[in-house]
Write an enzyme that holds these catalytic residues in place. Structure first.
Site, PDB file in Angstrom:
ATOM      1  N   ASP A  15       0.880  -1.105   0.143  1.00 43.05           N
ATOM      2  CA  ASP A  15       0.052   0.110   0.154  1.00 43.05           C
ATOM      3  C   ASP A  15       0.900   1.308  -0.006  1.00 43.05           C
ATOM      4  O   ASP A  15       0.535   2.409  -0.691  1.00 43.05           O
ATOM      5  CB  ASP A  15      -0.913   0.238   1.269  1.00 43.05           C
ATOM      6  CG  ASP A  15      -2.168  -0.974   1.027  1.00 43.05           C
ATOM      7  OD1 ASP A  15      -1.919  -1.677   0.039  1.00 43.05           O
ATOM      8  OD2 ASP A  15      -2.677  -1.292   1.928  1.00 43.05           O
ATOM      9  N   ALA A  16       2.187   1.169   0.661  1.00 43.50           N
ATOM     10  CA  ALA A  16       2.824   2.380   0.726  1.00 43.50           C
ATOM     11  C   ALA A  16       3.594   2.713  -0.331  1.00 43.50           C
ATOM     12  O   ALA A  16       3.614   3.909  -0.633  1.00 43.50           O
ATOM     13  CB  ALA A  16       3.929   2.090   2.012  1.00 43.50           C
TER      14      ALA A  16
ATOM     15  N   TYR B 247       2.290   2.076  -3.372  1.00 40.68           N
ATOM     16  CA  TYR B 247       1.015   2.500  -4.160  1.00 40.68           C
ATOM     17  C   TYR B 247       0.929   3.945  -3.934  1.00 40.68           C
ATOM     18  O   TYR B 247       0.445   4.692  -4.878  1.00 40.68           O
ATOM     19  CB  TYR B 247      -0.259   1.449  -3.882  1.00 40.68           C
ATOM     20  CG  TYR B 247      -1.439   2.004  -4.836  1.00 40.68           C
ATOM     21  CD1 TYR B 247      -1.715   1.678  -6.153  1.00 40.68           C
ATOM     22  CD2 TYR B 247      -2.386   2.773  -4.015  1.00 40.68           C
ATOM     23  CE1 TYR B 247      -2.629   2.315  -6.698  1.00 40.68           C
ATOM     24  CE2 TYR B 247      -3.439   3.572  -4.523  1.00 40.68           C
ATOM     25  CZ  TYR B 247      -3.674   3.049  -6.029  1.00 40.68           C
ATOM     26  OH  TYR B 247      -4.707   3.572  -6.612  1.00 40.68           O
TER      27      TYR B 247
ATOM     28  N   SER C 200     -13.486   7.837  -2.301  1.00 40.30           N
ATOM     29  CA  SER C 200     -12.221   7.795  -1.612  1.00 40.30           C
ATOM     30  C   SER C 200     -11.889   8.537  -0.535  1.00 40.30           C
ATOM     31  O   SER C 200     -12.489   9.671  -0.205  1.00 40.30           O
ATOM     32  CB  SER C 200     -11.066   7.593  -2.601  1.00 40.30           C
ATOM     33  OG  SER C 200      -9.844   7.001  -1.969  1.00 40.30           O
TER      34      SER C 200
ATOM     35  N   LYS D 188      -9.299   3.124  10.602  1.00 39.68           N
ATOM     36  CA  LYS D 188      -9.400   2.960   9.149  1.00 39.68           C
ATOM     37  C   LYS D 188      -9.332   1.510   8.761  1.00 39.68           C
ATOM     38  O   LYS D 188      -7.992   0.749   8.964  1.00 39.68           O
ATOM     39  CB  LYS D 188      -8.369   3.660   8.625  1.00 39.68           C
ATOM     40  CG  LYS D 188      -8.551   3.586   6.790  1.00 39.68           C
ATOM     41  CD  LYS D 188      -7.532   4.455   5.930  1.00 39.68           C
ATOM     42  CE  LYS D 188      -8.064   4.652   4.607  1.00 39.68           C
ATOM     43  NZ  LYS D 188      -7.991   3.372   3.807  1.00 39.68           N
TER      44      LYS D 188
ATOM     45  N   GLU E 106     -17.302  -1.304   5.713  1.00 37.48           N
ATOM     46  CA  GLU E 106     -15.959  -2.209   5.344  1.00 37.48           C
ATOM     47  C   GLU E 106     -16.256  -3.657   5.866  1.00 37.48           C
ATOM     48  O   GLU E 106     -16.619  -3.775   6.878  1.00 37.48           O
ATOM     49  CB  GLU E 106     -14.775  -1.711   6.236  1.00 37.48           C
ATOM     50  CG  GLU E 106     -13.431  -2.020   5.662  1.00 37.48           C
ATOM     51  CD  GLU E 106     -13.163  -1.036   4.418  1.00 37.48           C
ATOM     52  OE1 GLU E 106     -14.011  -0.160   3.775  1.00 37.48           O
ATOM     53  OE2 GLU E 106     -11.934  -1.421   3.838  1.00 37.48           O
TER      54      GLU E 106
ATOM     55  N   LYS F 162      -2.621   7.987   7.679  1.00 36.34           N
ATOM     56  CA  LYS F 162      -2.012   6.595   7.723  1.00 36.34           C
ATOM     57  C   LYS F 162      -0.891   6.422   8.638  1.00 36.34           C
ATOM     58  O   LYS F 162      -0.129   7.192   9.030  1.00 36.34           O
ATOM     59  CB  LYS F 162      -1.412   6.440   6.186  1.00 36.34           C
ATOM     60  CG  LYS F 162      -2.400   6.614   4.991  1.00 36.34           C
ATOM     61  CD  LYS F 162      -3.549   5.737   4.811  1.00 36.34           C
ATOM     62  CE  LYS F 162      -3.259   4.282   4.153  1.00 36.34           C
ATOM     63  NZ  LYS F 162      -3.057   4.535   2.751  1.00 36.34           N
TER      64      LYS F 162
END
Ligand code: IVH
Length: 397
Positions: A43-44, A46, A92, A128, A183, A328
């Site tokens: 993810d990082a 990305y 998003s 999250k 989620e 994050k």
């Protein structure tokens, strides 16, 4: 390994080439992540590609195309599923990577609302969850439709699959039309149990992939057989307002029968109303410390403006609301499980205890063991087999 690509700014035609190449790369990663449930980068990594694209587009606004990944959410629905158009888009979130980013966001929000720094402004903070977003439509208290996010406009019809996870009927007189968003995830315990029963080579890499692979099944009986959980964190179309604040709306959704993040588990990580950036940062740090003890994976915190009239005034940008932001956790950290503790004998005969870990990607590198230095430290930290631990990468591993 550097976490982000070089940040220097190129000339115009060089920028055009880099934008085209980054866009193609991000689209390919989106397809692997959202359609095939098989991401090939962390993810990082990305996030770093996206950030570079955002920097270039800010510098060269004439090179922004309407179909740029910075203006789009997710990826188009996969073949095999029916398609459902969302009544309101599923967006998003913008990312913050530091306390400074959060302070700047707070300043932008205040500026937009014409509030002074000392004026009262309440936020909610919540974890999250690293799962798969869904939307579910209830009419007269009954589940009638459910979908994945897809590209934000059109998602995959997973009504049958969601009906094995969500309440089929609601309590306490919900509005006649109520769309909830949240989620779907798999807890660590359920993930470990699922993987234990799968042959080598068919194990899921992490709970998120397991959840996505279990939910996006053409045969809903497979979904039913998998232990999936969910939290509702928001809503789409509603025929009557739920309440005046984010917090009160979520409390209402809980009364209707949904799992929400209010007092969801002991300790840190529940939905909280907080009234300053300092309080948000304090909660972020508390949850970051506590994250290995949570029963599910989280990859940061989400902050939202609490008052809905403020949310309405702030509105949306192309792919995200102005009233919310994801803060994050650092890319150099990840949470995994200790599978064994072994003693390694060095060339000189020195003994070093080593923790064998469930392999995990940290800052783009797969880590499967960690030295524990000496026995005193194991005793001091009380590290045991089966524990969830936070891995912090120092340098190149
Ligand atoms: S709020 C308008 N709250 O993160 C969008 N999202 O990176 C509002 N997510 O698509 C989203 N936990 O799937 C929100 N507590 C939370 C969340 C959360 C996980 C996911 C969600 C969203 C993605 C954005």
């Amino acid at each position: 390994m550097p976490a982000s690509p070089p940040s220097r700014l190129p000339a115009h035609d060089e920028a055009a080439r880099e934008i085209a190449q980054l866009s193609a790369e991000i689209r390919a990663h989106d397809a692997r992540y959202y359609q095939q449930d098989a991401p090939s980068i962390s993810d990082a990594q990305y996030d770093a590609l996206r950030r570079r694209l955002e920097v270039l587009e800010r510098q060269f606004p004439d090179l922004v195309t309407p179909d740029s990944p910075t203006r789009k959410v997710g990826a188009a629905p996969a073949e095999g599923f029916g398609k459902l158009r969302h009544s309101t888009p599923m967006l998003s979130l913008d990312n913050a990577f530091s306390a400074e980013d959060v302070r700047e966001w707070d300043a932008r929000v205040r500026d937009y609302l014409k509030l002074a720094a000392e004026d009262e402004l309440a936020y909610v903070s919540e974890p999250k969850i690293d799962g798969l977003s869904f939307t579910a439509r209830y009419e007269n208290g009954r589940l009638v439709q459910g979908a994945t996010r897809g590209d934000g406009e059109v998602g995959e019809d997973i009504t049958a699959n969601l009906s094995t996870i969500l309440p089929l009927t609601l309590q306490n007189h919900p509005p006649s039309v109520l769309e909830v968003r949240g989620e779907v995830y798999m807890s660590h315990a359920d993930f470990a149990a699922l993987n234990a029963g799968r042959p080598e080579g068919e194990k899921f890499a992490n709970p998120r992939n397991a959840a996505a692979g279990s939910l996006r099944q053409l045969d809903p009986e497979i979904t039913r057989a998998r232990a999936l959980s969910y939290f509702v964190y928001g809503w789409g179309e509603v025929s009557a307002a739920l309440a005046d604040t984010q917090y009160a709306c979520i409390a209402q959704l809980r009364r209707f029968g949904f799992r929400v993040l209010i007092a969801a588990h002991d300790g840190a990580g529940s939905l909280l109303q907080l009234s300053s950036v300092a309080a948000l940062i304090q909660e972020y740090e508390a949850v970051q410390q506590h994250r290995a003890q949570l029963p599910f994976d989280i990859d940061g915190m989400v902050y939202k403006v609490d008052r809905l009239d403020y949310q309405a005034r702030l509105g949306f940008k192309a792919r995200s609301p102005r009233w919310a932001i994801a803060h994050k956790f650092p890319a150099e950290q990840a949470v995994t499980t200790v599978e064994a503790i072994e003693i390694q004998v060095g060339r000189t005969g020195a003994l070093t205890p080593v923790a064998r870990l469930t392999p995990i990607t940290v800052g783009g590198v797969v880590v499967s063991n960690a030295t524990l230095h000496n026995e005193d430290e194991i005793v001091r930290k009380d590290v045991r087999v089966g524990d969830r631990v936070i891995i912090q990468r120092a340098g190149d591993v």
